[in-house]
Scaffold this motif. Structure first.
Motif, PDB file in Angstrom:
ATOM      1  N   VAL A 179       0.471  -1.546   0.107  1.00  0.00           N
ATOM      2  CA  VAL A 179       0.072   0.285   0.365  1.00  0.00           C
ATOM      3  C   VAL A 179       0.704   1.223   0.165  1.00  0.00           C
ATOM      4  O   VAL A 179       1.322   1.446   0.868  1.00  0.00           O
ATOM      5  N   THR A 180       0.641   2.073  -0.864  1.00  0.00           N
ATOM      6  CA  THR A 180       0.786   3.460  -1.313  1.00  0.00           C
ATOM      7  C   THR A 180       0.084   4.498  -0.788  1.00  0.00           C
ATOM      8  O   THR A 180      -0.508   4.204  -1.604  1.00  0.00           O
ATOM      9  N   VAL A 181       0.474   5.400   0.476  1.00  0.00           N
ATOM     10  CA  VAL A 181      -0.308   6.704   0.376  1.00  0.00           C
ATOM     11  C   VAL A 181       0.058   7.864   0.386  1.00  0.00           C
ATOM     12  O   VAL A 181       1.241   8.119   0.045  1.00  0.00           O
ATOM     13  N   LYS A 182      -0.473   8.600  -0.808  1.00  0.00           N
ATOM     14  CA  LYS A 182      -0.021   9.499  -1.930  1.00  0.00           C
ATOM     15  C   LYS A 182      -0.875  11.481  -1.242  1.00  0.00           C
ATOM     16  O   LYS A 182      -1.498  10.902  -1.529  1.00  0.00           O
ATOM     17  N   THR A 183      -0.478  11.516  -0.458  1.00  0.00           N
ATOM     18  CA  THR A 183      -1.396  13.262  -0.983  1.00  0.00           C
ATOM     19  C   THR A 183      -0.823  14.486  -0.872  1.00  0.00           C
ATOM     20  O   THR A 183       0.613  15.069  -0.948  1.00  0.00           O
ATOM     21  N   SER A 184      -1.198  15.341  -1.263  1.00  0.00           N
ATOM     22  CA  SER A 184      -0.537  16.649  -1.738  1.00  0.00           C
ATOM     23  C   SER A 184      -1.241  17.643  -0.264  1.00  0.00           C
ATOM     24  O   SER A 184      -0.821  19.342  -0.844  1.00  0.00           O
ATOM     25  N   ILE A 185      -2.055  17.114   0.511  1.00  0.00           N
ATOM     26  CA  ILE A 185      -2.160  18.297   1.628  1.00  0.00           C
ATOM     27  C   ILE A 185      -1.347  18.528   1.937  1.00  0.00           C
ATOM     28  O   ILE A 185      -0.511  17.998   2.259  1.00  0.00           O
ATOM     29  N   ALA A 186      -1.212  20.247   2.209  1.00  0.00           N
ATOM     30  CA  ALA A 186       0.022  20.502   2.333  1.00  0.00           C
ATOM     31  C   ALA A 186      -0.391  20.508   4.539  1.00  0.00           C
ATOM     32  O   ALA A 186      -0.679  20.268   4.736  1.00  0.00           O
ATOM     33  N   GLY A 187       1.339  20.295   4.969  1.00  0.00           N
ATOM     34  CA  GLY A 187       1.290  20.734   6.614  1.00  0.00           C
ATOM     35  C   GLY A 187       0.514  18.825   7.150  1.00  0.00           C
ATOM     36  O   GLY A 187      -0.184  19.032   8.235  1.00  0.00           O
ATOM     37  N   VAL A 188       0.860  17.804   6.466  1.00  0.00           N
ATOM     38  CA  VAL A 188       0.428  16.713   7.273  1.00  0.00           C
ATOM     39  C   VAL A 188       1.101  16.417   8.122  1.00  0.00           C
ATOM     40  O   VAL A 188       2.262  16.627   8.284  1.00  0.00           O
ATOM     41  N   SER A 189       0.543  15.661   8.955  1.00  0.00           N
ATOM     42  CA  SER A 189       0.821  15.402  10.243  1.00  0.00           C
ATOM     43  C   SER A 189       1.060  13.945  10.954  1.00  0.00           C
ATOM     44  O   SER A 189       1.483  13.134  11.561  1.00  0.00           O
ATOM     45  N   SER A 190       0.093  13.033  10.089  1.00  0.00           N
ATOM     46  CA  SER A 190      -0.089  12.139  10.801  1.00  0.00           C
ATOM     47  C   SER A 190      -1.144  11.309   8.980  1.00  0.00           C
ATOM     48  O   SER A 190      -1.419  11.606   8.476  1.00  0.00           O
ATOM     49  N   ILE A 191      -0.363  10.248   9.074  1.00  0.00           N
ATOM     50  CA  ILE A 191      -0.648   9.522   7.184  1.00  0.00           C
ATOM     51  C   ILE A 191      -1.360   7.726   8.716  1.00  0.00           C
ATOM     52  O   ILE A 191       0.117   7.124   8.889  1.00  0.00           O
ATOM     53  N   SER A 192      -2.590   7.672   8.877  1.00  0.00           N
ATOM     54  CA  SER A 192      -2.571   5.756   8.720  1.00  0.00           C
ATOM     55  C   SER A 192      -3.229   5.125   8.050  1.00  0.00           C
ATOM     56  O   SER A 192      -4.004   5.739   7.136  1.00  0.00           O
ATOM     57  N   ILE A 193      -3.005   4.263   8.028  1.00  0.00           N
ATOM     58  CA  ILE A 193      -3.734   2.864   7.265  1.00  0.00           C
ATOM     59  C   ILE A 193      -4.699   1.960   7.458  1.00  0.00           C
ATOM     60  O   ILE A 193      -4.621   1.596   8.270  1.00  0.00           O
ATOM     61  N   PHE A 194      -5.512   1.558   7.354  1.00  0.00           N
ATOM     62  CA  PHE A 194      -6.942   0.852   8.117  1.00  0.00           C
ATOM     63  C   PHE A 194      -7.187  -0.045   6.928  1.00  0.00           C
ATOM     64  O   PHE A 194      -7.091  -0.276   6.032  1.00  0.00           O
ATOM     65  N   ALA A 195      -7.167  -1.611   7.405  1.00  0.00           N
ATOM     66  CA  ALA A 195      -7.847  -2.440   6.467  1.00  0.00           C
ATOM     67  C   ALA A 195      -9.101  -2.406   6.974  1.00  0.00           C
ATOM     68  O   ALA A 195      -9.475  -2.946   8.274  1.00  0.00           O
ATOM     69  N   GLU A 196     -10.390  -2.138   6.779  1.00  0.00           N
ATOM     70  CA  GLU A 196     -11.371  -1.758   6.970  1.00  0.00           C
ATOM     71  C   GLU A 196     -12.348  -3.254   7.508  1.00  0.00           C
ATOM     72  O   GLU A 196     -13.165  -3.391   8.603  1.00  0.00           O
ATOM     73  N   LYS A 197     -12.287  -4.843   7.164  1.00  0.00           N
ATOM     74  CA  LYS A 197     -12.658  -5.687   7.218  1.00  0.00           C
ATOM     75  C   LYS A 197     -11.792  -6.951   8.265  1.00  0.00           C
ATOM     76  O   LYS A 197     -11.885  -7.473   8.712  1.00  0.00           O
ATOM     77  N   ASN A 198     -10.581  -5.850   8.051  1.00  0.00           N
ATOM     78  CA  ASN A 198      -9.829  -7.069   9.914  1.00  0.00           C
ATOM     79  C   ASN A 198     -10.344  -7.181  10.709  1.00  0.00           C
ATOM     80  O   ASN A 198     -11.139  -6.111  11.603  1.00  0.00           O
ATOM     81  N   ASN A 199      -9.584  -7.984  11.785  1.00  0.00           N
ATOM     82  CA  ASN A 199     -10.384  -7.772  13.035  1.00  0.00           C
ATOM     83  C   ASN A 199      -9.472  -6.501  13.807  1.00  0.00           C
ATOM     84  O   ASN A 199     -10.445  -6.002  14.580  1.00  0.00           O
ATOM     85  N   SER A 200      -9.264  -5.782  13.682  1.00  0.00           N
ATOM     86  CA  SER A 200      -8.410  -4.840  14.208  1.00  0.00           C
ATOM     87  C   SER A 200      -7.746  -3.848  12.861  1.00  0.00           C
ATOM     88  O   SER A 200      -6.768  -4.249  12.386  1.00  0.00           O
ATOM     89  N   PRO A 201      -8.857  -2.886  12.434  1.00  0.00           N
ATOM     90  CA  PRO A 201      -8.314  -2.456  11.146  1.00  0.00           C
ATOM     91  C   PRO A 201      -7.043  -1.323  11.200  1.00  0.00           C
ATOM     92  O   PRO A 201      -7.200  -1.513  10.232  1.00  0.00           O
ATOM     93  N   LEU A 202      -7.136  -0.791  12.656  1.00  0.00           N
ATOM     94  CA  LEU A 202      -5.846   0.482  12.205  1.00  0.00           C
ATOM     95  C   LEU A 202      -4.610  -0.676  12.166  1.00  0.00           C
ATOM     96  O   LEU A 202      -4.433  -1.590  12.723  1.00  0.00           O
ATOM     97  N   THR A 203      -3.871  -0.977  10.622  1.00  0.00           N
ATOM     98  CA  THR A 203      -2.666  -1.347  11.128  1.00  0.00           C
ATOM     99  C   THR A 203      -1.945  -0.648  11.564  1.00  0.00           C
ATOM    100  O   THR A 203      -1.039  -1.313  11.867  1.00  0.00           O
ATOM    101  N   SER A 204      -1.428   0.491  10.548  1.00  0.00           N
ATOM    102  CA  SER A 204      -0.353   1.696  10.864  1.00  0.00           C
ATOM    103  C   SER A 204      -0.505   2.823  11.112  1.00  0.00           C
ATOM    104  O   SER A 204      -1.449   3.320  10.575  1.00  0.00           O
TER     105      SER A 204
END
Lengths: 104, 153
Positions: free
Chosen positions: B78-103
């Motif tokens: 998974v690659t996440v790229k954003t052009s939004i300015a002032g990014v402080s954090s990026i979180s990646i979720f897999a919606e149907k995982n037992n615990s969706p938050l991966t990183s």
């Protein structure tokens, strides 16, 4: 645990790219041992810190949902060739490791 | 050949020594910062709450690069790229995982709005990226079809 991490850091013209692989089982705690039927306890990296010349640039908080032998890549700017990159990690069982690389 | 193996061995060993001494010199009490509730949450909204995010606005400025069909759910790049300015954090979720938050990636200083990693996915679902910038949260999603689940159990 001789080779627990590989880091590559280079100047891509616009900014600096980092790619790293940490060798770690990233056990979720949900998997069962096929022989004994017992659950294998979770063993995964919780935190990864990336430093450029001693200054923190990225802190990754990870859960068991990150793949085995985790791969990480990110970009940052303001660095020059020869600068030091250090990546260190901690896991949920108290394990830790770190490794350094020089930007090329 | 033997000499070569020997050289490799010594190099590796010295690397470990350096790692250990560096680790001892800078002990950190960082585990406390790990948001346990967020990582153990069973749904995406709960996990977001754990990270201190209540609502997210869909954004077209976030690009998620992930395969349409992942044959092996244990390794989904998974690659996440954003052009939004002032990014402080990026979180990646897999919606149907037992615990969706991966990183959760906390970017500081000169880090760019770009991260790539590999995640585990239990079954076909959406990969959701949540980007925090200037106190606001933005999200984007992408469906990934998983052939073989990668969470065990």
């Amino acid at each position: 645990m001789a080779r627990d991490m590989k880091i590559r850091a280079w100047d891509n013209g616009k900014n600096t790219s980092i790619k790293a692989i940490i060798f770690h089982p990233m056990e979720t705690g949900l998997r069962k041992d096929k022989k004994t039927g017992k659950k294998i306890p979770g063993h995964y990296i919780t935190e990864v810190n990336c430093e450029h010349n001693g200054k923190n640039i990225l802190t990754c908080l990870w859960g068991p949902g990150v793949s085995k032998n985790p791969f990480l890549s990110f970009d940052f700017n303001g660095a020059k060739k020869g600068d030091k990159i250090k990546i260190s990690w901690l896991d949920n069982q108290g394990g830790k490791g770190d490794s350094s690389a020089t930007i090329s | 050949m033997q000499r070569r193996t020997f050289m490799k061995g010594t190099l590796a060993a010295s690397g470990v020594a350096v790692a250990v001494s560096a680790g001892l010199l800078s002990p950190r009490a960082v585990l406390a910062a790990w948001p346990k509730a967020a990582f153990e949450a069973k749904s995406v909204p709960d996990a977001l709450n754990g990270l201190g995010v209540s609502t997210t606005a869909a954004s077209g400025d976030i690009q998620i690069k992930a395969p349409d069909i992942a044959e092996n759910g244990a390794v989904v790049p998974v690659t996440v790229k954003t052009s939004i300015a002032g990014v402080s954090s990026i979180s990646i979720f897999a919606e149907k995982n037992n615990s969706p938050l991966t990183s959760n990636f906390n970017l500081k200083g000169s880090a760019q709005g770009f991260v790539a990693t590999r995640i585990k996915m239990q079954k076909t679902s959406a990969v959701i990226a949540v980007v925090k910038a200037d106190g606001k949260a933005f999200s984007a999603r992408k469906e990934v079809k998983v052939t073989i689940g990668g969470c065990g159990g």
